[in-house]
Design an enzyme around this catalytic site. Structure first.
Site, short mmCIF file in Angstrom:
data_model
loop_
_atom_site.label_atom_id
_atom_site.label_comp_id
_atom_site.label_asym_id
_atom_site.label_seq_id
_atom_site.Cartn_x
_atom_site.Cartn_y
_atom_site.Cartn_z
NE ARG A 118 -3.04 0.33 3.17
CZ ARG A 118 -3.82 -0.57 2.81
NH1 ARG A 118 -4.47 -0.14 1.94
NH2 ARG A 118 -4.37 -1.45 3.51
CE1 TYR A 119 0.65 4.06 4.31
CE2 TYR A 119 0.85 1.81 5.16
CZ TYR A 119 0.06 3.02 5.56
OH TYR A 119 -0.87 3.17 6.19
NE ARG A 175 5.26 2.12 6.27
CZ ARG A 175 4.98 3.09 5.62
NH1 ARG A 175 5.40 3.83 4.67
NH2 ARG A 175 3.96 3.95 6.46
CB CYS A 185 -3.71 -16.46 15.79
SG CYS A 185 -3.50 -15.07 14.41
CB CYS A 212 -8.24 -10.67 18.43
SG CYS A 212 -6.55 -10.77 18.97
CB CYS A 216 -9.37 -10.88 13.83
SG CYS A 216 -8.21 -11.25 12.59
NE ARG A 250 -4.43 -8.72 7.55
CZ ARG A 250 -3.43 -8.00 8.27
NH1 ARG A 250 -2.91 -9.09 9.22
NH2 ARG A 250 -3.07 -6.81 8.33
CG ASP A 276 -9.21 -1.78 11.36
OD1 ASP A 276 -9.08 -0.57 11.17
OD2 ASP A 276 -8.42 -2.84 11.18
CG ASP A 303 -5.39 0.69 8.85
OD1 ASP A 303 -5.15 1.28 7.50
OD2 ASP A 303 -4.82 -0.37 9.12
CE LYS A 356 -1.19 0.51 10.38
NZ LYS A 356 -0.70 -0.13 9.35
C1 LIG Z 1 0.31 -1.02 8.78
C2 LIG Z 1 0.73 -1.26 7.85
C3 LIG Z 1 2.08 -1.04 7.27
C4 LIG Z 1 3.07 -0.39 8.43
O1 LIG Z 1 2.85 0.73 8.53
P1 LIG Z 1 3.78 1.78 9.70
O2 LIG Z 1 2.97 2.94 9.65
O3 LIG Z 1 5.00 1.73 8.74
O4 LIG Z 1 3.80 0.83 10.63
C5 LIG Z 1 2.70 -1.66 6.17
N1 LIG Z 1 1.68 -1.98 5.07
C6 LIG Z 1 0.41 -2.17 5.47
C7 LIG Z 1 -0.55 -2.76 4.43
C8 LIG Z 1 -0.10 -1.67 6.86
O5 LIG Z 1 -1.39 -1.88 6.76
#
Ligand SMILES: *Cc1c(COP(=O)(O)O)cnc(C)c1O
Length: 391
Positions: A123-124, A127, A136, A140, A143, A145, A304, A341, A348
């Site tokens: 998404r980002y 990362r 798990c 929870c 959850c 997911r 969520d 989120d 986020k």
């Molecule tokens: C939470 C998340 C991350 C990590 O986010 P940070 O703000 O760096 O902790 C990376 N990818 C996805 C899809 C996430 O939901």
């Protein structure tokens, strides 16, 4: 300021070994024993607890949605007679889970639509979230997911490891990989090492972290052997997940110490949950215990919009009020970032109480934690070179 007496949850208490009919307790410290003896059925539950009708119906219906499983360690923290027990409400299904509230979704964070490869959410820009298992140690009830974990629902988590590694090798923008699932620490040491070593062979991946609730649900899994293996793959960070101070038992503290001692920096992610941790006193106690265990509170999530979670969600103002009660009143390191989120997949988004009273080009007026106002002038208002030159 009024300081109330510490609650019994403020101390590190060992609740183990528990009363476990039909078993001797000599195996309590074995994570294999813990996993084999998880509470997964209504009959198991009723051996130990007085259930209310909402829970009994919830357990019967959970098999087709998100399975119930609770490790003896975590189960032991439950108050057997109180249906409002904050531990119990996190893991024992209730009939309210079958309610469909407007706005709720099966995939509230829009992960399925951001998967370039099965199991990898990108998404980002820099990362990725790598989902490496759908299981798990315990489930929870809120959850995010639940559509894919536990094996009970209709959807399955597809993971294509070879495709994922190949995507990561060719995607040079990715410098941070977050292993999650399911719970990565449920994999064997060998399997996990295999994944970590593959990732470490990719030169542009600088940073690896593991998201896990195992230190809380199954602290016995944090063996010295696991810690030694993990420490070969530094820099490796871990995000744990604790919601209530009672979860930080003596056994959990020792597990966290083992992780910290092998050099793994840890953050905690909590979910704000109605009737569980949605008050300042409980949250502060939790955050302080985490600091003692060398865990830095990282995120506090607004729950969520996952289907069947309306009974656990709180208003946004509750979260803001809790954060405001912390800032200035306690250690800055103890204060997590409150986030939503964004529904549908926006990632986020930080939210927080407003400390800016007024702002224009010349100055900003801010208030502190006591409500006092202060003025900070903008640099342009200070710099007037012509005045210096005496023109
Ligand atoms: C939470 C998340 C991350 C990590 O986010 P940070 O703000 O760096 O902790 C990376 N990818 C996805 C899809 C996430 O939901």
């Amino acid at each position: 300021m009024h300081i109330s007496a510490p609650s019994p949850d403020a101390g590190f208490i060992s609740y183990t070994p528990g009363y476990w009919p039909g078993h001797d307790n000599t195996q309590w410290d074995s994570y294999r024993w813990q996993l084999k003896n998880r509470v997964t059925t209504l009959t198991d539950l009723e051996k130990h607890l007085n259930l209310c009708d909402e829970e009994r119906s919830g357990v019967l219906l959970s098999g087709s949605k998100l399975a119930m499983a609770i490790t003896p360690h975590f189960f032991n923290l439950i108050d057997p007679d109180n249906p409002d027990c904050p531990i119990r409400r996190q893991v024992i299904p209730r009939i309210e889970e079958t309610l469909d509230t407007p706005g709720e979704m099966l995939d509230p964070c829009g992960e399925d639509s951001h998967m370039p490869v099965p199991g990898l959410v990108h998404r980002y820009p820099d990362r990725v979230l790598f989902l490496i298992t759908d299981r798990c140690a315990a489930y929870c009830r809120y959850c995010t997911r639940s559509r894919v974990v536990s094996g009970a629902g209709e959807q399955e988590l597809d993971i294509d490891f070879e495709e994922a590694f190949s995507y990561l090798e060719r995607t040079h923008s990715v410098r941070d990989v977050l292993l999650s699932g399911g719970d990565p620490l449920l994999l064997s040491d060998a399997r996990l090492e295999n994944i970590l070593s593959r990732l470490r062979k990719i030169p542009h991946i600088e940073f690896i972290r593991i998201g896990s609730r195992i230190p809380i649900f199954l602290p016995q899994r944090i063996t010295p052997e696991l810690c030694t293996m993990l420490s070969k793959y530094h820099p490796l960070w871990m995000s744990i997940h604790a919601n209530h101070p009672r979860e930080i038992t003596t056994e959990v503290r020792e597990a966290l110490e083992r992780l910290a001692n092998c050099g793994i920096p840890m953050g905690n992610q909590s979910v704000l949950l109605r009737g569980i941790n949605d008050n300042a006193e409980t949250m502060r106690t939790l955050l302080h215990k985490l600091l003692i265990c060398r865990v830095r509170p990282y995120y506090l999530y607004q729950c969520d919009l996952i289907k069947g979670s309306s009974h656990l969600r709180t208003s946004l103002s509750k979260g803001l009020e809790i954060i405001e009660s912390l800032r200035g009143h306690t250690t800055g390191y103890a204060i997590p970032q409150l986030v939503i989120d964004a529904p549908g997949g926006g990632g986020k988004v930080p939210i927080g109480p407003e400390y800016v009273v007024k702002r224009d080009e010349t100055q900003i007026v801010i208030r502190n934690y006591e409500g006092k106002k202060f003025v900070y002038p903008e640099p342009s208002a200070l710099l007037n070179p012509s005045a210096l030159l005496g023109d």
